[in-house]
Every structure is written in C-alpha cells, then in structure tokens.
Design a protein around this motif. Sequence first.
Motif, PDB file in Angstrom:
ATOM      1  N   GLY A  17       0.839  -1.206   0.000  1.00  0.00           N
ATOM      2  CA  GLY A  17       0.000   0.000   0.000  1.00  0.00           C
ATOM      3  C   GLY A  17       0.866   1.245   0.000  1.00  0.00           C
ATOM      4  N   MET A  18       0.683   2.068  -1.036  1.00  0.00           N
ATOM      5  CA  MET A  18       1.406   3.335  -1.079  1.00  0.00           C
ATOM      6  C   MET A  18       0.413   4.444  -1.430  1.00  0.00           C
ATOM      7  N   VAL A  51       1.359  -2.492  -4.633  1.00  0.00           N
ATOM      8  CA  VAL A  51       0.126  -1.688  -4.668  1.00  0.00           C
ATOM      9  C   VAL A  51      -0.885  -2.414  -5.555  1.00  0.00           C
ATOM     10  N   ARG A  52      -2.086  -1.806  -5.647  1.00  0.00           N
ATOM     11  CA  ARG A  52      -3.110  -2.414  -6.509  1.00  0.00           C
ATOM     12  C   ARG A  52      -2.745  -2.179  -7.983  1.00  0.00           C
ATOM     13  N   ILE A  71       1.546  -9.543  -4.424  1.00  0.00           N
ATOM     14  CA  ILE A  71       1.868  -9.691  -3.003  1.00  0.00           C
ATOM     15  C   ILE A  71       2.685 -10.957  -2.735  1.00  0.00           C
ATOM     16  N   ALA A 110      -1.261   0.106  10.196  1.00  0.00           N
ATOM     17  CA  ALA A 110      -2.048   1.234  10.699  1.00  0.00           C
ATOM     18  C   ALA A 110      -3.538   0.912  10.606  1.00  0.00           C
ATOM     19  N   GLY A 194      -6.529  14.038   3.113  1.00  0.00           N
ATOM     20  CA  GLY A 194      -6.037  12.702   3.491  1.00  0.00           C
ATOM     21  C   GLY A 194      -6.348  12.322   4.929  1.00  0.00           C
TER      22      GLY A 194
HETATM   23  P1  NAP Z   1      -5.250   4.805   0.865  1.00  0.00           P
HETATM   24  O1  NAP Z   1      -4.784   6.174   0.590  1.00  0.00           O
HETATM   25  O2  NAP Z   1      -6.602   4.394   0.352  1.00  0.00           O
HETATM   26  O3  NAP Z   1      -4.139   3.804   0.265  1.00  0.00           O
HETATM   27  C1  NAP Z   1      -4.325   2.418   0.203  1.00  0.00           C
HETATM   28  C2  NAP Z   1      -3.168   1.779  -0.567  1.00  0.00           C
HETATM   29  O4  NAP Z   1      -3.353   0.379  -0.557  1.00  0.00           O
HETATM   30  C3  NAP Z   1      -3.075   2.191  -2.031  1.00  0.00           C
HETATM   31  O5  NAP Z   1      -1.730   2.403  -2.384  1.00  0.00           O
HETATM   32  C4  NAP Z   1      -3.635   0.968  -2.781  1.00  0.00           C
HETATM   33  O6  NAP Z   1      -3.038   0.779  -4.054  1.00  0.00           O
HETATM   34  C5  NAP Z   1      -3.211  -0.145  -1.869  1.00  0.00           C
HETATM   35  N1  NAP Z   1      -4.067  -1.321  -1.962  1.00  0.00           N
HETATM   36  C6  NAP Z   1      -5.397  -1.407  -1.725  1.00  0.00           C
HETATM   37  N2  NAP Z   1      -5.815  -2.675  -1.905  1.00  0.00           N
HETATM   38  C7  NAP Z   1      -4.731  -3.396  -2.266  1.00  0.00           C
HETATM   39  C8  NAP Z   1      -4.511  -4.747  -2.586  1.00  0.00           C
HETATM   40  N3  NAP Z   1      -5.508  -5.629  -2.579  1.00  0.00           N
HETATM   41  N4  NAP Z   1      -3.263  -5.140  -2.904  1.00  0.00           N
HETATM   42  C9  NAP Z   1      -2.227  -4.271  -2.930  1.00  0.00           C
HETATM   43  N5  NAP Z   1      -2.372  -2.963  -2.612  1.00  0.00           N
HETATM   44  C10 NAP Z   1      -3.624  -2.537  -2.300  1.00  0.00           C
HETATM   45  O7  NAP Z   1      -5.255   4.484   2.417  1.00  0.00           O
HETATM   46  P2  NAP Z   1      -4.473   5.265   3.581  1.00  0.00           P
HETATM   47  O8  NAP Z   1      -5.218   6.502   3.955  1.00  0.00           O
HETATM   48  O9  NAP Z   1      -3.045   5.364   3.256  1.00  0.00           O
HETATM   49  O10 NAP Z   1      -4.700   4.244   4.796  1.00  0.00           O
HETATM   50  C11 NAP Z   1      -3.994   3.044   4.892  1.00  0.00           C
HETATM   51  C12 NAP Z   1      -4.312   2.394   6.244  1.00  0.00           C
HETATM   52  O11 NAP Z   1      -3.896   3.278   7.280  1.00  0.00           O
HETATM   53  C13 NAP Z   1      -5.804   2.145   6.487  1.00  0.00           C
HETATM   54  O12 NAP Z   1      -5.952   0.978   7.235  1.00  0.00           O
HETATM   55  C14 NAP Z   1      -6.233   3.355   7.307  1.00  0.00           C
HETATM   56  O13 NAP Z   1      -7.341   3.080   8.131  1.00  0.00           O
HETATM   57  C15 NAP Z   1      -4.996   3.575   8.135  1.00  0.00           C
HETATM   58  N6  NAP Z   1      -4.818   4.932   8.657  1.00  0.00           N
HETATM   59  C16 NAP Z   1      -4.955   6.000   7.834  1.00  0.00           C
HETATM   60  C17 NAP Z   1      -4.732   7.268   8.336  1.00  0.00           C
HETATM   61  C18 NAP Z   1      -4.900   8.506   7.488  1.00  0.00           C
HETATM   62  O14 NAP Z   1      -4.863   9.603   8.056  1.00  0.00           O
HETATM   63  N7  NAP Z   1      -5.082   8.383   6.179  1.00  0.00           N
HETATM   64  C19 NAP Z   1      -4.371   7.432   9.664  1.00  0.00           C
HETATM   65  C20 NAP Z   1      -4.222   6.305  10.488  1.00  0.00           C
HETATM   66  C21 NAP Z   1      -4.451   5.059   9.957  1.00  0.00           C
HETATM   67  P3  NAP Z   1      -3.241   1.836  -5.245  1.00  0.00           P
HETATM   68  O15 NAP Z   1      -2.473   3.058  -4.820  1.00  0.00           O
HETATM   69  O16 NAP Z   1      -2.636   1.181  -6.436  1.00  0.00           O
HETATM   70  O17 NAP Z   1      -4.707   2.076  -5.345  1.00  0.00           O
END
Ligand code: NAP
Length: 443
Positions: A17-18, A51-52, A71, A110, A194
């Motif tokens: 995940g990026m 990543v996806r 993966i 996270a 974000g």
């Molecule tokens: P995000 O922006 O939606 O990013 C998700 C990443 O995961 C994307 O790079 C996506 O790839 C990749 N992904 C999704 N499904 C996948 C799969 N099946 N195989 C491989 N890669 C996959 O999410 P985020 O905000 O960074 O959050 C990530 C985690 O941290 C979540 O659990 C969230 O609850 C937690 N969190 C977030 C925050 C915040 O402030 N954002 C704070 C604390 C915790 P693509 O880029 O190719 O789509």
Amino acid sequence: MSAAESDSLRTQVALIGMGTVGTEVARILTEKSETMTHRAGRDIRLKRVVVRDATKPRNVELPAGTVADNIQDIIDDNEIDVVVQLIGGIEPAREIMLACLAAGKDVVTANKALICEHGDELFAKAREQGQSIAYEAAVAGGIPIIAVMGQSLTANQIVSIEAILNGTSNFILSEMLAEGRPYEKVLKEAQRLGYAEADPTMDVDGTDAAQKLVILSQLAFGTKVPIADFPREGIDKLDLLDLQYARELGYIVKLLAVAKLVTGQLELHVQPTLVRKEQPLAQVNGPYNMIALTGDELGRAWFAGAGAGGVATASAVVADLIDTVVGRTALTFRRNDLWSERPSLPVQPAEEISRRYYLRFMVDDKPHVLADIADILGRHGISIASVVQHETPETSPDEANGNCVPLVIMTHTTTEGKLRSADEELDALSSVHPPHSRMPVLD
Ligand code: NAP
Ligand code: HSE
C-alpha cells in the motif's frame, strides 16, 4: 565487508500500500535513510512496494522495479524480514497479514479496522509464529498512545479513557462551529487532505472512533468489547444549531470516545458530547486527537497531536518499524494485555450509563408546551438543571401555532435508560416536532 556481512547489518522491508500513509512512509525511509539507520542500528532497506495498480504515478521516487502488484513476491521473498501493511479494510488485508506472519515476517500496520475486528486471530498467529505486530499508527495517528499504555503506564491500572479519536470528525466540528462552513464541504476537504478513510462513512458515523476505542480498551482492561455492544453515534446527524447552543451554554461539542471502570463494569460509548469549554478536550481543534487517561497511580494525563493525515501517521509507522528492527516490539508484544488470557470485564448495560444530558426540542411557541415536557421528564425521574428559550417576535395566539422555536434543556445527572423511556412520550406531544436532539455532557 563481504556481501554476507553487509546483509547481516541490514533489514529488508516491504511496503504493501502506497496511498496517503504509505507514500509518506516511503518518503521518510528514502529521504532520511541515514538517520533511520542510525536509530535502528542497522540499514533499513525498502526492497519492495506492492500496490493495486503498479502503473499509477507515485509521489516518491524509488529505484526502478521496486513497485509491483504481486503480493506473493513479498511472501515468498526470504530476505524480507518486516512487512509494513498499509491497505485499509478487512479483506484482503487480513489474509495478507496472516500469510506474512506464516512466512515468518514481522508486521507493522495502521489498519485499526483489522486490529479491532480480527486482533485475536492475528495476535494468536503472530505469537504462535514467534513474530510481532506493531500497530501504533492504528490509534490516534501520530500520537504514541499505544507505547504510553503498553509500556510507559504499566505501573497503573487505567481507570478511564476519554478521547477524541477521529481527526476527520474533529476537523468537521471545528470548521462548522468556527467558520459556519457546511458539513458536506468540510467533509470533502477532510477527504482531500487525506484525513478521512477511503469510505468516510466510517469516520462520520463513529465507527472509526469506536474501533480505536475497542483497541485501547483491550489494552487498558484486557477485555474485547464488540462494537455492537456499546452506544455509538457519529457527527453525521448533528445540527449546527446544537453546536451553537452548546457554545452558548459554555460547552464545545466533541465526538468523544469513553471507556471507564465503573464498579467492576466497563462503561463504553462513542457519542457527540458537550465538553465543558475549560476542559483540555474541548480545546482540541482541527484534525487533532487527544486522549485523557486516568491511571490509579499517575492520576490524569493528556496526550494530544495530529490524529490523521499521511505525514503524522507515517511518523508512527516508521517508529514502529524501527522498534521492530531493534527488537523492542517483540518484547512488549509478548507481554501486553492485547488479546491475552486475562478474564474479561462485563460491559455496563447502556440503560445504566449515568450522566447529565443536553436536550433540544423544536416546539410550537404556545401555552403549556414547556409544562408538558417538564411533566414527562419529571414523571420519568429526570430533573431539569436549566432551560433556554430565546425570545421571538410577539405573535397573536393564532399565529403562535405555526411559530416553531428551539427549546433547550440541560438535565441533572440521570440515566440513559430514563431518557429512553421518556422519548416515546416526548415525541408523541403534538406541539413537539420530532426528532429531538440529545447529547451527554462532560463537565
Ligand atoms: P489509501 O490512501 O486508500 O491507500 C491504500 C493503498 O493500498 C493504495 O496504495 C492501494 O493501491 C493499496 N491497496 C489497496 N488494496 C490493495 C490490494 N488488494 N493489494 C495491494 N495494494 C492494495 O489508504 P491510507 O489513507 O493510506 O490508509 C492506509 C491504512 O492506514 C488504512 O488501514 C487506514 O485506516 C490507516 N490509517 C490511515 C490514516 C490517514 O490519516 N489516512 C491514519 C491512520 C491510519 P493503489 O495506490 O494502487 O490504489
Ligand atoms: N480517518 C481517520 C481519522 C484517520 O480521521 O481519524 C486516522 O486514523
């Protein structure tokens, strides 16, 4: 130095995940690699990112071939010791984490939804494999509250947690009240910045805060409480009018997550709450979080900081990664109360939760309306502490029927059960226009 010697001083890491958080983790690991190496005592190399969509442009420059979409490449790579798992939701995140643990890799995550719902299964798997899971970033973004509770306060029995745990909701509430900005617009901005989850419903309906509260309660009380077992409301149905009335009464409305020990039971809830404006919790604005903890030895302590957003969250993720590389995570992971064998505490039934309440009714401005409401409250054993009804222009008795005005009542301490039992009668009054607002009060 031989290749074998240099490999023994290096930990190879994979990132799954990026997006918002993963991008910032990759940036810190590449831009500050020397500092990270110094702090971990060995070289941390980001070997692979999955990543996806591997063709999507990314904001961090990585060596060619680092970013992929398979993966299994990570799971099969014996050189990768630690996996930083930063995809949201339950599946496939759960299966990926189990596969990484089974392949002998430590995990940093996270993902609070996953830890909240499947922590027992994941922690059991990690313990069985002799691996660790670090999850600091799952609760309160950049605030190191897991380390505080799991390490720094272990001399204490935590007796209460009162916390703002969702940055998106706090940002929305702050902007609505201070700037009069409409809910929908501020939510869109929280998504753009974000702060929000991929599906922001979880942020605004209280689910995200409840998931974090479940994790903190597990750590503090050794008890897993399913989200469905305690009252949970979000900010999605709040009216600006109530934020303004609360301020007039000397309170700020916050989405408050509470877990406390009450005569051997656990009181838990996530609800918009009127917090007395002098309280530190009332003064936290924007995407910030605060956790007010009370320990039986320490007394009260407050921990505040950025609760959402890629950079703040990545700060916690990278710290977890260093702790894992250094070996600190493994030590605390084995000992803390998260999904351990400690006997569970019973959850206090919602009806028995006892506090003061704010009530706001929309009523016809005509004789006996206040008396009817006071009568119903009185008959249900609910005592009124104060009443606010602002003056409106004088009308004739006929016009008064169509003149609907807000009537705000603050109660003395009462129970959720008494209020619930009064609800039906209150909403049946012909001069009261349902629904009415009800929020607990923290003085
Ligand atoms: P995000 O922006 O939606 O990013 C998700 C990443 O995961 C994307 O790079 C996506 O790839 C990749 N992904 C999704 N499904 C996948 C799969 N099946 N195989 C491989 N890669 C996959 O999410 P985020 O905000 O960074 O959050 C990530 C985690 O941290 C979540 O659990 C969230 O609850 C937690 N969190 C977030 C925050 C915040 O402030 N954002 C704070 C604390 C915790 P693509 O880029 O190719 O789509
Ligand atoms: N969406 C979450 C929030 C991110 O707004 O608090 C931090 O967990």
